[in-house]
Design a protein around this motif. Structure first.
Motif, PDB file in Angstrom:
ATOM      1  N   LYS A  18       0.802  -1.226   0.000  1.00 56.14           N
ATOM      2  CA  LYS A  18       0.000   0.000   0.000  1.00 56.14           C
ATOM      3  C   LYS A  18       0.832   1.272   0.000  1.00 56.14           C
ATOM      4  O   LYS A  18       0.294   2.371  -0.061  1.00 56.14           O
ATOM      5  N   GLN A  79      -8.694   0.847   1.910  1.00 54.77           N
ATOM      6  CA  GLN A  79      -8.353   0.227   0.640  1.00 54.77           C
ATOM      7  C   GLN A  79      -8.536   1.254  -0.474  1.00 54.77           C
ATOM      8  O   GLN A  79      -9.198   2.275  -0.278  1.00 54.77           O
ATOM      9  N   ASP A 136      -6.131  -9.336   8.628  1.00 51.64           N
ATOM     10  CA  ASP A 136      -5.132  -9.391   7.568  1.00 51.64           C
ATOM     11  C   ASP A 136      -4.132 -10.507   7.875  1.00 51.64           C
ATOM     12  O   ASP A 136      -3.930 -10.874   9.040  1.00 51.64           O
TER      13      ASP A 136
END
Length: 180
Positions: A18, A79, A136
Motif C-alpha cells: 500500500k 483500501q 489481515d
C-alpha cells in the motif's frame, strides 16, 4: 500564499504493498525549485469502539519498528477507493470482531504533514454487535475491553503511543464526551 507554490512534477520512486515513495518537485514563492520526498500512505482510520456505555475495545499487536507490543484502537488503512467511514467499519470488524450501528466522526488530522500524505479519520462507534471479518494475513493481536477512562489514562501516560489512537482518545476526552 498557496498561489505562489507551483507543482512541477511528481514521480514514484519505489512501491511496495500500500506504500509508495515519491518525489514531488515544486517551485517556491521565491523562485527556487525543490524536491520533497513523500511517503504516500493515503487514508487511515481509528475507531473508539464502545462495547457498552463505559467500556471500549483496545487491540494489542506487535509493531516491528518499536520492537514491542503496542496498545491501540481498532483501525488501519483504507483500501483503494474506500471512503473513511466504510474503512472504519471494516477495520472494526477485522480487528475488533464487531459491527457498529453508529459511527460518528470525531476528528480528522495529518499525522505528519511534512513527509506523509496520510490523513487520519477518527470515529466513535456505538451499538456494537458481533460480526467479525478475518484479520489481515500479517496481523496477530489480543483484544481487551477497558473503561474509557482507563484508555484515556493510557494515552496520557504514554502506554498508548500510536498517533491515531492517542489523538482519538485525547480528542474524545477534551471535547467532554461522556459515555451515555
Amino acid at each position: 500564499m498557496n498561489a505562489a507554490w507551483t507543482r512541477l512534477s511528481s514521480s514514484a520512486r519505489y512501491a511496495r504493498g500500500k506504500l509508495t515513495l515519491r518525489e514531488d518537485a515544486w517551485r517556491l514563492p521565491d523562485g527556487q525549485e525543490v524536491v520533497y520526498p513523500v511517503l504516500a500512505v493515503g487514508v487511515t482510520v481509528g475507531v473508539l469502539a464502545f462495547v457498552d456505555a463505559a467500556r471500549v475495545l483496545l487491540i494489542a499487536q506487535y509493531r516491528h519498528l518499536q520492537g514491542a507490543v503496542s496498545w491501540e484502537l481498532p483501525g488501519g488503512g483504507a483500501q483503494a477507493g474506500e471512503d473513511p467511514v466504510t474503512a472504519a467499519q471494516r477495520e472494526l470488524r477485522e480487528e475488533g470482531g464487531y459491527r457498529a450501528a453508529q459511527l460518528v466522526l470525531l476528528t480528522r488530522f495529518w499525522p505528519s504533514a511534512a513527509y506523509l500524505d496520510e490523513v487520519a479519520w477518527c470515529y466513535v462507534a456505538r451499538g456494537l454487535t458481533p460480526d467479525p471479518l478475518p484479520a489481515d494475513d500479517d496481523e496477530f493481536f489480543e483484544r481487551s475491553v477497558v473503561p474509557v477512562a482507563e484508555a484515556i489514562r493510557m494515552a496520557l501516560d504514554g502506554e498508548i503511543t500510536e498517533s491515531v489512537s492517542k489523538v482519538t482518545l485525547l480528542q474524545y476526552a477534551l471535547q467532554g464526551w461522556r459515555p451515555v
